[in-house]
Motif scaffolding. Structure first.
Motif: not given
Length: 117
Positions: A88-98, A103-109
């Motif tokens: 469950l912690i790993g599953y939540q971590a996938t949301f954070i990483s996504e 966020f970084h893609a939006k900043q680049a654009m």
């Protein structure tokens, strides 16, 4: 793969663990554990005359459960609970990483974005 491991551990922990579980008994005050931890066991002692609904074989007992008669079942349940929580912690971590990647893609654009009103 993470989802499959999670569901396998949940199935082992909840339905199978409750069916295979040993009969629960309260920890008596004269047990080895209470001999090593007298103050803690005295604080956790059941009131005089309370047999905890029949789960206290040798009164006086504590509010603690005695799992010494079924180490295999307890170990299986503990490991599957740990795996469930880690998944469950790993599953939540996938949301954070996504979200971080978006966020970084939006900043680049952001410098190239055109605003229309």
């Amino acid at each position: 793969a993470m989802t499959a491991i999670f569901w396998i551990s949940v199935i082992i922990y909840l339905p199978i663990g409750s069916v295979v579980a040993c009969e629960s008994q309260r920890l008596p005050l004269d047990s080895d554990y209470c001999a090593r931890n007298e103050d803690f066991c005295e604080d956790m002692a059941l009131p005089e005359g309370d047999d905890a609904g029949g789960s206290c074989e040798e009164p006086p007992c504590t509010k603690l459960w005695d799992y010494s008669d079924c180490p295999g079942t307890t170990l299986m349940s503990t490991i599957s609970q740990l795996v469930s929580v880690v998944m469950l912690i790993g599953y939540q971590a996938t949301f954070i990483s996504e979200n971080t990647a978006l966020f970084h893609a939006k900043q680049a654009m952001g410098s190239r974005a055109i605003v229309t009103v």
